[in-house]
Design a protein around this motif. Structure first.
Motif, mmCIF file in Angstrom:
data_model
loop_
_atom_site.group_PDB
_atom_site.id
_atom_site.type_symbol
_atom_site.label_atom_id
_atom_site.label_comp_id
_atom_site.label_asym_id
_atom_site.label_seq_id
_atom_site.Cartn_x
_atom_site.Cartn_y
_atom_site.Cartn_z
ATOM 1 N N PHE A 39 11.663 32.653 15.461
ATOM 2 C CA PHE A 39 12.146 31.732 16.483
ATOM 3 C C PHE A 39 11.161 31.716 17.644
ATOM 4 C CE2 PHE A 39 13.639 35.828 17.839
ATOM 5 C CZ PHE A 39 13.648 35.788 19.233
ATOM 6 N N THR A 40 11.341 30.763 18.537
ATOM 7 C CA THR A 40 10.504 30.646 19.732
ATOM 8 C C THR A 40 11.192 31.354 20.890
ATOM 9 O OG1 THR A 40 9.608 28.525 18.994
ATOM 10 C CG2 THR A 40 9.391 29.053 21.329
ATOM 11 N N HIS A 41 10.466 32.270 21.518
ATOM 12 C CA HIS A 41 11.048 33.035 22.621
ATOM 13 C C HIS A 41 11.430 32.089 23.751
ATOM 14 C CE1 HIS A 41 11.580 36.093 25.702
ATOM 15 N NE2 HIS A 41 11.472 37.024 24.775
ATOM 16 N N LYS A 64 6.641 31.904 23.065
ATOM 17 C CA LYS A 64 5.779 32.381 21.992
ATOM 18 C C LYS A 64 6.569 32.494 20.690
ATOM 19 C CE LYS A 64 2.826 35.112 25.085
ATOM 20 N NZ LYS A 64 1.566 34.403 24.839
ATOM 21 N N GLU A 65 5.831 32.434 19.575
ATOM 22 C CA GLU A 65 6.463 32.637 18.277
ATOM 23 C C GLU A 65 6.855 34.104 18.134
ATOM 24 O OE1 GLU A 65 5.377 32.615 13.484
ATOM 25 O OE2 GLU A 65 3.916 31.880 14.954
ATOM 26 N N CYS A 66 8.113 34.348 17.804
ATOM 27 C CA CYS A 66 8.620 35.717 17.688
ATOM 28 C C CYS A 66 9.169 35.964 16.291
ATOM 29 C CB CYS A 66 9.731 35.972 18.716
ATOM 30 S SG CYS A 66 9.143 36.064 20.410
ATOM 31 N N TRP A 67 9.001 37.188 15.841
ATOM 32 C CA TRP A 67 9.606 37.645 14.592
ATOM 33 C C TRP A 67 10.682 38.656 14.945
ATOM 34 C CZ3 TRP A 67 4.455 38.896 11.578
ATOM 35 C CH2 TRP A 67 3.807 37.684 11.293
ATOM 36 N N TRP A 87 5.901 39.731 18.990
ATOM 37 C CA TRP A 87 5.236 38.451 19.202
ATOM 38 C C TRP A 87 4.225 38.276 18.080
ATOM 39 C CZ3 TRP A 87 3.884 39.335 25.074
ATOM 40 C CH2 TRP A 87 5.073 39.419 25.795
ATOM 41 N N ALA A 88 4.393 37.219 17.312
ATOM 42 C CA ALA A 88 3.585 37.037 16.103
ATOM 43 C C ALA A 88 2.094 36.947 16.416
ATOM 44 C CB ALA A 88 4.051 35.787 15.355
#
Length: 712
Positions: A285-287, A292-295, A313-314
């Protein structure tokens, strides 16, 4: 001098040859298109394999962490079981029971306090409410009991002002259990308590139900240490949720013991955590704060109903592992192959009848393909994604606490474990930059305001300074109880690197350090003073679009520099600026293009026909004069470039200057040889036809090679 001649029949393509060429070009276009699709597929697979490798590594770390956490919980359970065995198999005296409790608390890892609580008159008539306990690190009395403070056998009443007693009655009814975590003022940390009911016959009756409970407390600070040891780059962190979504481990200690359903309105990140929790082991998802792209990973903790969550943070993880970009940009190569295939198809529509024209057609075709490839490479470099210029970026309080957890020597007087206490707050600053101006290539002037919170006293001089500043002027704006505001004008040195000029992106770093009473304090940004902490929203810049001559502001964010040997941290406010490409193109790139074109025009004048030579004035002397003039123009532009940037090392654009120097020298030497009695077939054939055809393909090949070497 006798030149090699080609007959008219050799120069002319018949219909059969034209059809063969067209079929060959169409077949080549088809192969290139198929190859581009294969490269696109391979690129997709490489990205999936790369991310799969990273996620598997994090999953393995999560599983190891859950195993350690499970062992912590199981040790507490086993310790209470051992006490139960000792109580039921032996009739222990008061002294023996107290010694058993003390030994268990001291030898069980993570245990903080433990005790045995009997029902009324179940141990000894002389001790109706027998409830001995022992607390690690406390001043334990010889005969201390929980019943010294209140009667725990009274039914629990949440509406009453009496102390709660559910911890005693609920396990007797429902069996062994973990109670909801609570903050232990003595332990100065959050506590999880395990309670086990037990049978005994100290009163001579063994069939009258449970005789009491055994309790043992687990300090959750140990779990936070286990989670903080996960290798999740600098900004990744872990947390533990109970079955009802209560946080029992989280970098921001002020949120421990709170249910994220109740605080999700205060922090939108928890909405994402709740939404992603039921989607599976891994989700993306996006924080909501830093965009930022997050896992997000979830792993159940065996033996409990708790869940370990891991947030990373990817892009930072990829950059840390050196995987932010593939070794070969396969997607770009695939796009280029598609473009080449299209050009080949279009070239078949108007096919020349002459070999010479065919040669020119291929020269133009190859040059066009290379030119488009070069522009594509430059555009990628100009508009590429931001890399991580600074480590330890922070966008909210949890990032700061996570940083202190991973570097505990930075937290003076155990700030983390006391984060809930008002007096232990870090000193927060609000920084707003009003103007930026480039005084010199290595110096930038910054004008702005700085507010400092949580000051114990209000000094007459600023308690902060900028370590990289050559000079700073301060003006006090406002002072309240614990807050001061200052206006400043600072000339700050910046170690800019112009190696990639004119496609350079620089980081303006404004380091902030405390002095006097704040010299060894942890200084944190006041995140709530900014409408948004997303780097692209430019927090800390007012107005957001500050104009810097020749540059564009791209991002702004806070970060920390960690000095492990000195055991100190340094807060930095960073502004990413990208050079405006228009000025360098007109000032430096355009002269290079014009000189290369004029050198090619000199090649076009080559001839040994007297009529053409007299008409065009072609001679070796004329060529040398023209080359000298071009060289003079180029040198002036080159010197201007280095003076403008005050460059010390090689600059990307300088390679093109050297390439253009080589062009001029080659044209001059080739002209001398061509007009002499020396016979060189490649120069003499049809007045340098081969050189003219290869000029631009070789020039663009050089440009592409330099670009790939510098940027890939």
């Amino acid at each position: 001098m006798k030149l090699t001649q080609v007959s008219q029949d050799d120069e002319t393509l018949n219909i059969g040859n034209k059809s063969t060429w067209r079929i060959g070009l169409l077949f080549a276009a088809l192969l290139l298109f198929m190859l581009s699709q294969a490269l696109n597929y391979q690129d997709t697979k490489q990205i999936e394999a790369r991310d799969q490798l990273l996620t598997q590594e994090i999953i393995q770390q999560g599983e190891l962490a859950t195993l350690k956490i499970s062992q912590e919980f199981n040790q507490i359970k086993q310790a209470t079981a051992d006490i139960e065995t000792a109580l039921t198999q032996n009739k222990l005296t008061n002294k023996e029971i107290r010694q058993l409790i003390a030994n268990t608390v001291n030898t069980t890892h993570g245990a903080f306090r433990g005790g045995v609580v009997f029902k009324k008159n179940r141990f000894d008539p002389s001790l109706p409410l027998y409830s001995p306990f022992y607390q690690k690190g406390a001043d334990n009395k010889l005969l201390q009991q929980l019943s010294d403070n209140y009667d725990y056998t009274i039914e629990d009443d949440p509406l009453s002002k009496r102390p709660r007693t559910f911890w005693f009655h609920q396990p007797l009814k429902e069996g062994a259990m973990w109670l909801p975590p609570y903050y232990g003022t003595s332990a100065k940390s959050w506590i999880a308590e395990y309670i086990r009911p037990f049978h005994s016959n100290y009163d001579g009756l063994s069939q009258n139900g449970f005789d009491g409970i055994i309790f043992l407390n687990l300090s959750l600070s140990g779990l936070s240490k286990i989670v903080s040891q996960l290798d999740l780059a600098q900004s990744g962190y872990g947390f533990i949720l109970t079955s009802d979504n209560t946080l029992i481990s989280y970098p921001d200690q002020s949120l421990l013991g709170k249910n994220i359903n109740q605080i999700k309105s205060q922090n939108s990140l928890f909405n994402n955590i709740l939404a992603q929790k039921n989607q599976g082991q891994i989700s993306v998802f996006t924080h909501p704060i830093n965009k930022k792209e997050c896992w997000l990973f979830f792993s159940p903790i065996a033996g409990t109903q708790d869940t370990l969550g891991i947030l990373v943070w990817a892009d930072e993880l990829r950059a840390t592992q050196g995987l932010n970009q593939a070794s070969l940009p396969l997607d770009k190569i695939a796009s280029l192959l598609c473009l080449i295939a299209l050009i080949l198809i279009l070239s078949c529509l108007f096919f020349p009848n002459n070999l010479i024209r065919l040669g020119y057609r291929f020269s133009i075709l190859i040059s066009l393909i290379m030119f488009i490839s070069l522009i594509n490479l430059w555009a990628d470099q100009l508009n590429g994604k931001q890399s991580f210029f600074s480590e330890n970026q922070v966008f909210e309080a949890v990032n700061v606490n996570n940083l202190l957890l991973k570097n505990p020597y930075l937290a003076e007087e155990s700030l983390l474990s006391k984060a809930h206490i008002k007096e232990s707050k870090n000193h927060e600053i609000s920084l707003n930059i009003k103007n930026l101006s480039m005084l010199a290539p290595g110096v930038i002037q910054v004008i702005g305001t700085l507010s400092i919170d949580h000051l114990s006293d209000l000094p007459d001089t600023p308690p902060l300074f900028f370590p990289l500043a050559n000079a700073t002027e301060w003006e006090k704006l406002e002072s309240t109880k614990q807050t001061q505001s200052w206006k400043f004008i600072a000339d700050i040195k910046q170690p800019f690197n112009y190696a990639s000029f004119p496609f350079d992106m620089e980081e303006v770093k404004i380091q902030i350090k405390g002095k006097g009473p704040l010299a060894n304090k942890v200084i944190t940004p006041n995140f709530h003073s900014y409408p948004s902490m997303a780097p692209k929203d430019l927090p800390g810049l007012s107005p957001n679009k500050i104009e810097v001559k020749g540059w564009k502001t791209e991002q702004s964010y806070f970060s920390y520099e960690i000095f492990e040997q000195e055991k100190k941290s340094l807060l930095s406010f960073n502004i990413l600026i990208k050079r405006n490409i228009t000025g360098p193109i007109i000032t430096h790139l355009l002269p290079l293009i014009m000189v290369s074109c004029l050198a090619f025009c000199t090649l076009l004048l080559w001839s040994k026909t007297e009529k053409k030579m007299s008409l065009w004035g072609f001679s070796s002397a004329t060529v040398l004069e023209q080359c000298a003039a071009l060289f003079f123009i180029l040198v002036i532009s080159h010197v201007s470039l280095r003076d403008e940037l005050e460059a010390k090392g090689m600059i990307f654009l300088e390679y093109f200057y050297f390439g253009t120097y080589a062009q001029i020298v080659f044209v001059a030497i080739a002209a001398i040889i061509y007009t002499s009695n020396i016979s060189v077939h490649i120069l003499d054939y049809r007045e340098g036809l081969i050189i003219k055809m290869l000029y631009w393909p070789f020039y663009f090949l050089f440009c592409i090679s330099i670009t790939l070497i510098n940027f890939l």
